[in-house]
Write an enzyme that holds these catalytic residues in place. Structure first.
Site, PDB file in Angstrom:
ATOM      1  CG  HIS A  91     -13.823  19.018  14.730  1.00 50.73           C
ATOM      2  ND1 HIS A  91     -15.182  19.102  14.508  1.00 50.73           N
ATOM      3  CD2 HIS A  91     -13.390  20.289  14.938  1.00 50.73           C
ATOM      4  CE1 HIS A  91     -15.550  20.370  14.593  1.00 50.73           C
ATOM      5  NE2 HIS A  91     -14.491  21.106  14.850  1.00 50.73           N
ATOM      6  CG  ASP A 170     -22.398  21.361  22.179  1.00 48.15           C
ATOM      7  OD1 ASP A 170     -21.619  22.277  22.491  1.00 48.15           O
ATOM      8  OD2 ASP A 170     -22.645  21.056  20.999  1.00 48.15           O
ATOM      9  NE  ARG A 177     -19.491  28.787  22.490  1.00 45.18           N
ATOM     10  CZ  ARG A 177     -18.967  27.892  21.654  1.00 45.18           C
ATOM     11  NH1 ARG A 177     -19.430  26.664  21.615  1.00 45.18           N
ATOM     12  NH2 ARG A 177     -17.975  28.241  20.857  1.00 45.18           N
ATOM     13  CB  SER A 192     -18.657  23.181  21.665  1.00 49.48           C
ATOM     14  OG  SER A 192     -19.615  22.895  20.670  1.00 49.48           O
ATOM     15  CE  LYS A 196     -20.351  19.439  18.134  1.00 45.19           C
ATOM     16  NZ  LYS A 196     -20.698  20.656  18.864  1.00 45.19           N
TER      17      LYS A 196
END
Length: 445
Positions: A91, A170, A177, A192, A196
């Protein structure tokens, strides 16, 4: 809705929010109850907003953050794999020209790993992996869980969006948010991202935390705090997690913009491509090969990735992946031979020049991103359609000597522009020689 513990003690949602408002630590059961209530639409939007602001102001302990993340993961479908040890992912927090995921996934698949990558769209000035892949005609980014499992098991990698079945908590919290100005909360960012990745059923995860003027994290101190939170949470959830902090003051690679970054990704998959992109691919890939146990030494792992890039195995995986995503086989073959067909219909290509010769000290990544965004290559609204042609191709990198008679960049655009003012102050030229440095600033494990 009320929460009740084993001894029969009862608290309403509002009272649970008040605990966090008053800097108290929520119990595991209380956090699970709150996330279940959010998932099942049994909590008022105003209460979600108040909870988010309480977390934003008062933070969460590592234990709270882990349970928050675990509860979010369990709010929807969680993938299970027979050979989980070799299921990995990466990520990135997002940058300019950051196309690393696109060549990395097929390269890792060619090395024997499985990558069920759930990626995102562009956020503010940063480009999104999904937007880039959608510049390939026919590429379907909305796969269901069965399709994801089938492609991963048969080919080894997939790059798709979050499905409706995955992490519904999420989706609700992420939207809230944005509305409540609580995006920049380390526990909420951690929850978050890691929820995932955990829902993908991973054994190992590498995080690329961008640092600099064109990153969401502007300094190493803030980036380190986020990285430490995500690494701790990932590891506590049973995912071997490592983070690399990488520089994002200057654009990554030569190409920035959706179609251009696919072109550069294919060049990388052919064993070519800019050194800074190759450095990150080899480093991130080597971490995952080591964490999964496929390779013991970092050097052997890097050599393995270099080999599949140079011998065409990674490119072949990429071709099979995009065909599995819906791209016509003949077009996929043509694309892998000549990726520049993606920008054949771009109307204008304009060269940019400097007023002096010298060494390139810096190239303003934020200015490049702003040019792409302003000309339709990114989104200013959630559902906005983007123009995949828009982009910037650099002809120099930091440390290079630049001759003023040659262009330092080419901009791709579909409308008439005053090129004399486009990106005019973007590149900084100095007389003294500049040494280029590694993109990798710090490793956190």
């Amino acid at each position: 809705m009320v929460w009740q513990n084993k001894e029969g003690y009862v608290l309403r949602i509002a009272e649970l929010i008040a605990l966090k408002r008053d800097s108290k630590e929520l119990t595991n059961d209380q956090i699970k109850f709150i996330i279940d209530s959010i998932t099942n639409n049994e909590i008022q939007p105003e209460q979600i907003g108040a909870l988010l602001m309480s977390i934003y102001i008062n933070g969460m302990t590592t234990g709270e953050t882990t349970i928050l993340t675990e509860s979010m993961k369990n709010s929807g479908t969680v993938f299970e794999w027979e050979d989980k040890q070799f299921v990995v992912d990466k990520h990135s927090t997002g940058g300019v020209g950051d196309k690393i995921s696109i060549p990395l996934a097929p390269a890792l698949a060619a090395c024997g790993l499985k990558i069920p990558m759930i990626a995102g769209r562009g956020l503010e000035h940063t480009g999104g992996t999904i937007d880039k892949l959608e510049s390939i005609k026919g590429y379907n980014t909305k796969l269901n869980p069965n399709e994801i499992k089938k492609i991963v098991n048969e080919i080894g990698c997939v790059i798709t969006t979050q499905t409706n079945e995955m992490i519904p908590a999420d989706r609700i919290l992420y939207a809230m948010r944005d509305l409540t100005s609580t995006v920049a909360s380390i526990p909420l960012i951690t929850g978050s991202i890691i929820s995932k990745k955990a829902a993908e059923g991973l054994s190992c995860l590498i995080l690329d935390i961008k640092v600099g003027s064109a990153a969401f994290m502007k300094d190493i101190e803030t980036a380190s705090k986020l990285a430490e939170s995500m690494v701790k949470t990932g590891n506590q959830m049973g995912i071997k997690t490592v983070a690399l902090l990488t520089e994002m003051d200057n654009p990554l690679g030569f190409m920035s913009g959706n179609a251009l970054e696919i072109i550069e990704s294919i060049d990388i998959l052919k064993g070519k491509g800019p050194e800074d992109c190759i450095e990150l691919i080899l480093s991130q890939g080597a971490e995952l090969l080591q964490l999964s146990g496929l390779e013991l030494s970092h050097e052997d792992a890097k050599n393995k990735i270099s080999k599949v890039l140079e011998n065409g195995e990674a490119l072949e995986k990429f071709k099979h992946m995009i065909i599995a995503h819906g791209v016509d086989e003949a077009f996929a073959t043509k694309l892998c031979i000549n990726p520049h067909i993606l920008i054949n219909n771009c109307k204008f290509k304009s060269q940019l020049f400097t007023k002096e010769s010298g060494y390139v000290e810096s190239i303003d990544a934020m200015a490049v991103a702003q040019f792409i965004l302003d000309n339709g290559g990114g989104r200013t609204e959630m559902e906005q359609r983007i123009n995949h042609n828009i982009g910037v191709e650099l002809h120099v990198k930091v440390g290079n000597y630049h001759n003023l008679k040659k262009p330092w960049a080419t901009i791709y655009h579909d409308s008439n522009l005053d090129t004399s003012i486009q990106l005019i102050n973007c590149v900084n030229i100095v007389t003294n020689k500049i040494e280029s440095e590694s993109r990798i600033l710090k490793r956190i494990s």
